[in-house]
Motif scaffolding. Structure first.
Motif, PDB file in Angstrom:
ATOM      1  N   GLY A   1       0.890  -1.297   0.054  1.00 17.11           N
ATOM      2  CA  GLY A   1      -0.149  -0.032  -0.090  1.00 17.11           C
ATOM      3  C   GLY A   1       0.968   1.273  -0.098  1.00 17.11           C
ATOM      4  N   HIS A   2       1.956   1.367   0.927  1.00 11.49           N
ATOM      5  CA  HIS A   2       2.872   2.335   0.831  1.00 11.49           C
ATOM      6  C   HIS A   2       3.641   2.485  -0.494  1.00 11.49           C
ATOM      7  CE1 HIS A   2       2.262   3.276   5.064  1.00 11.49           C
ATOM      8  NE2 HIS A   2       2.929   2.301   5.542  1.00 11.49           N
ATOM      9  N   VAL A   3       3.860   1.304  -1.171  1.00 15.11           N
ATOM     10  CA  VAL A   3       4.576   1.524  -2.366  1.00 15.11           C
ATOM     11  C   VAL A   3       3.730   2.343  -3.527  1.00 15.11           C
ATOM     12  CG1 VAL A   3       5.170  -0.011  -4.596  1.00 15.11           C
ATOM     13  CG2 VAL A   3       6.081  -0.638  -2.007  1.00 15.11           C
ATOM     14  N   PHE A   4       2.489   1.797  -3.328  1.00  9.42           N
ATOM     15  CA  PHE A   4       1.451   2.431  -4.402  1.00  9.42           C
ATOM     16  C   PHE A   4       0.781   3.701  -3.960  1.00  9.42           C
ATOM     17  CE2 PHE A   4       2.188  -1.680  -6.263  1.00  9.42           C
ATOM     18  CZ  PHE A   4       2.340  -1.507  -7.384  1.00  9.42           C
ATOM     19  N   GLY A   5       1.489   4.315  -2.995  1.00  8.57           N
ATOM     20  CA  GLY A   5       1.030   5.675  -2.592  1.00  8.57           C
ATOM     21  C   GLY A   5       0.033   6.007  -1.479  1.00  8.57           C
ATOM     22  N   LEU A   6      -0.275   4.801  -0.689  1.00 10.27           N
ATOM     23  CA  LEU A   6      -1.100   5.070   0.524  1.00 10.27           C
ATOM     24  C   LEU A   6      -0.293   5.319   1.731  1.00 10.27           C
ATOM     25  CD1 LEU A   6      -3.428   2.109   0.245  1.00 10.27           C
ATOM     26  CD2 LEU A   6      -3.853   4.189  -0.803  1.00 10.27           C
ATOM     27  N   GLY A   7      -0.933   6.252   2.368  1.00 14.28           N
ATOM     28  CA  GLY A   7      -0.300   6.592   4.036  1.00 14.28           C
ATOM     29  C   GLY A   7      -1.019   5.618   4.973  1.00 14.28           C
ATOM     30  N   HIS A   8      -0.767   6.038   6.131  1.00 11.94           N
ATOM     31  CA  HIS A   8      -1.465   5.225   7.141  1.00 11.94           C
ATOM     32  C   HIS A   8      -2.838   5.891   7.480  1.00 11.94           C
ATOM     33  CE1 HIS A   8       2.661   4.009   9.185  1.00 11.94           C
ATOM     34  NE2 HIS A   8       2.021   2.975   8.520  1.00 11.94           N
ATOM     35  N   ALA A   9      -3.905   4.881   7.739  1.00 15.28           N
ATOM     36  CA  ALA A   9      -5.223   5.412   8.127  1.00 15.28           C
ATOM     37  C   ALA A   9      -5.198   6.066   9.443  1.00 15.28           C
ATOM     38  CB  ALA A   9      -5.861   4.093   8.279  1.00 15.28           C
ATOM     39  N   PRO A  10      -5.954   6.951   9.633  1.00 10.73           N
ATOM     40  CA  PRO A  10      -6.171   7.678  11.014  1.00 10.73           C
ATOM     41  C   PRO A  10      -6.659   6.954  12.242  1.00 10.73           C
ATOM     42  CG  PRO A  10      -8.019   8.397   9.541  1.00 10.73           C
ATOM     43  CD  PRO A  10      -6.951   7.548   8.793  1.00 10.73           C
ATOM     44  N   ASP A  11      -6.428   7.441  13.302  1.00  8.29           N
ATOM     45  CA  ASP A  11      -6.769   6.648  14.392  1.00  8.29           C
ATOM     46  C   ASP A  11      -8.141   6.444  14.329  1.00  8.29           C
ATOM     47  OD1 ASP A  11      -4.223   6.387  15.465  1.00  8.29           O
ATOM     48  OD2 ASP A  11      -4.438   8.230  16.647  1.00  8.29           O
ATOM     49  N   GLY A  12      -8.733   5.266  14.817  1.00  5.25           N
ATOM     50  CA  GLY A  12      -9.791   4.957  14.888  1.00  5.25           C
ATOM     51  C   GLY A  12     -10.510   4.219  13.706  1.00  5.25           C
ATOM     52  N   HIS A  13      -9.435   3.756  12.836  1.00  4.01           N
ATOM     53  CA  HIS A  13      -9.766   2.907  11.495  1.00  4.01           C
ATOM     54  C   HIS A  13      -8.911   1.727  11.862  1.00  4.01           C
ATOM     55  CE1 HIS A  13     -12.422   5.792   9.790  1.00  4.01           C
ATOM     56  NE2 HIS A  13     -11.603   6.569  10.058  1.00  4.01           N
ATOM     57  N   GLU A  14      -8.735   1.168  12.858  1.00  2.00           N
ATOM     58  CA  GLU A  14      -7.611   0.030  12.953  1.00  2.00           C
ATOM     59  C   GLU A  14      -8.340  -1.304  12.284  1.00  2.00           C
ATOM     60  OE1 GLU A  14      -8.773   2.017  15.609  1.00  2.00           O
ATOM     61  OE2 GLU A  14      -7.076   2.865  15.868  1.00  2.00           O
ATOM     62  N   ASN A  15      -9.289  -1.412  11.775  1.00  2.00           N
ATOM     63  CA  ASN A  15      -9.724  -2.581  10.833  1.00  2.00           C
ATOM     64  C   ASN A  15      -9.288  -2.463   9.111  1.00  2.00           C
ATOM     65  OD1 ASN A  15     -11.386   0.127  10.279  1.00  2.00           O
ATOM     66  ND2 ASN A  15     -13.200  -1.514   9.409  1.00  2.00           N
ATOM     67  N   LEU A  16      -8.492  -1.242   9.014  1.00  2.00           N
ATOM     68  CA  LEU A  16      -8.184  -1.338   7.712  1.00  2.00           C
ATOM     69  C   LEU A  16      -6.801  -1.785   7.769  1.00  2.00           C
ATOM     70  CD1 LEU A  16      -9.415   2.783   6.800  1.00  2.00           C
ATOM     71  CD2 LEU A  16     -10.180   0.325   5.936  1.00  2.00           C
ATOM     72  N   THR A  17      -6.354  -1.976   6.117  1.00  2.00           N
ATOM     73  CA  THR A  17      -4.837  -2.633   6.010  1.00  2.00           C
ATOM     74  C   THR A  17      -3.865  -1.484   6.268  1.00  2.00           C
ATOM     75  OG1 THR A  17      -5.815  -4.083   4.158  1.00  2.00           O
ATOM     76  CG2 THR A  17      -3.705  -3.591   4.068  1.00  2.00           C
ATOM     77  N   MET A  18      -4.233  -0.229   6.245  1.00  2.00           N
ATOM     78  CA  MET A  18      -3.275   0.769   6.301  1.00  2.00           C
ATOM     79  C   MET A  18      -2.994   1.459   7.763  1.00  2.00           C
ATOM     80  SD  MET A  18      -1.688   0.505   3.665  1.00  2.00           S
ATOM     81  CE  MET A  18      -0.327   1.568   3.857  1.00  2.00           C
ATOM     82  N   THR A  19      -3.677   0.806   8.618  1.00  2.00           N
ATOM     83  CA  THR A  19      -3.695   1.109  10.220  1.00  2.00           C
ATOM     84  C   THR A  19      -2.265   1.179  10.370  1.00  2.00           C
ATOM     85  OG1 THR A  19      -4.152   0.685  12.329  1.00  2.00           O
ATOM     86  CG2 THR A  19      -4.004  -1.139  10.944  1.00  2.00           C
TER      87      THR A  19
END
Length: 182
Positions: free
Chosen positions: A139-157
């Motif tokens: 996800g980082h390779v393809f431009g995604l940053g970390h998900a914000p707090d409160g979204h621990e169910n996402l891959t990008m947490t």
């Protein structure tokens, strides 16, 4: 379409996998991003791709203290020491008009401080799921940053749980961000 050409390092692999097993695991993790595999039942609408070029003697351009070092022209996934992090990604881009093109991206798993498994089972207690971590790093390779707090169910947490394969597939927030980028 944003495309990533990558190699695999020739050293030890996370989870004590053989190089062939690691190649399969890394490909699967990257495909989870480029093909938009998700828990939501949504179809793939992400225009991204990746090509595997084979083994290389190059190392990822990531120092032991988790800093990006000067790039060497090879996108490499490998394993080694990091400053306590589970894994790290360094990527380099170039600007083309209003957009940035990926030039190189390296990923390193921290096999000095952490253990990995390719198949978490009910007896797993302290190992990180290799493919879940790989999907996050892809996800980082393809431009995604970390998900914000409160979204621990996402891959990008920004937080990884041991023995948890759930981040192998994208959540709605991950998918929507990828669709926006691509």
């Amino acid at each position: 379409m944003r495309s990533q050409t990558r190699h695999i390092g020739d050293g030890g692999m996370p989870g004590a996998l053989s190089q062939a097993e690691a190649i399969t695991a890394f490909k699967d993790a990257i495909n989870n991003i480029t093909m938009g595999y998700n828990d939501c039942g949504d179809s793939d609408s992400i225009d991204a791709g990746s090509t595997f070029m084979g083994p290389t003697t190059y190392e990822s351009d990531i120092s032991d203290d988790d800093r990006c070092t000067p790039r060497d022209g090879q996108s490499t996934w490998d394993a080694g020491n990091l400053a306590g992090y589970v894994a790290a990604t360094c990527s380099w881009t170039t600007k083309r008009g209003d957009f940035y093109d990926l030039v190189e991206a390296d990923v390193r798993y921290n096999t000095t401080d952490h253990n990995f498994t390719n198949n978490p089972t009910s007896s797993c207690t302290t190992q990180f799921d290799l493919r879940a971590v790989g999907t996050h790093e892809a996800g980082h390779v393809f431009g995604l940053g970390h998900a914000p707090d409160g979204h621990e169910n996402l891959t990008m947490t920004p937080y990884s749980d041991t023995c948890d394969p759930a981040p192998r597939t994208l959540g709605r927030g991950d998918l929507l961000t990828l669709e926006y980028v691509y």
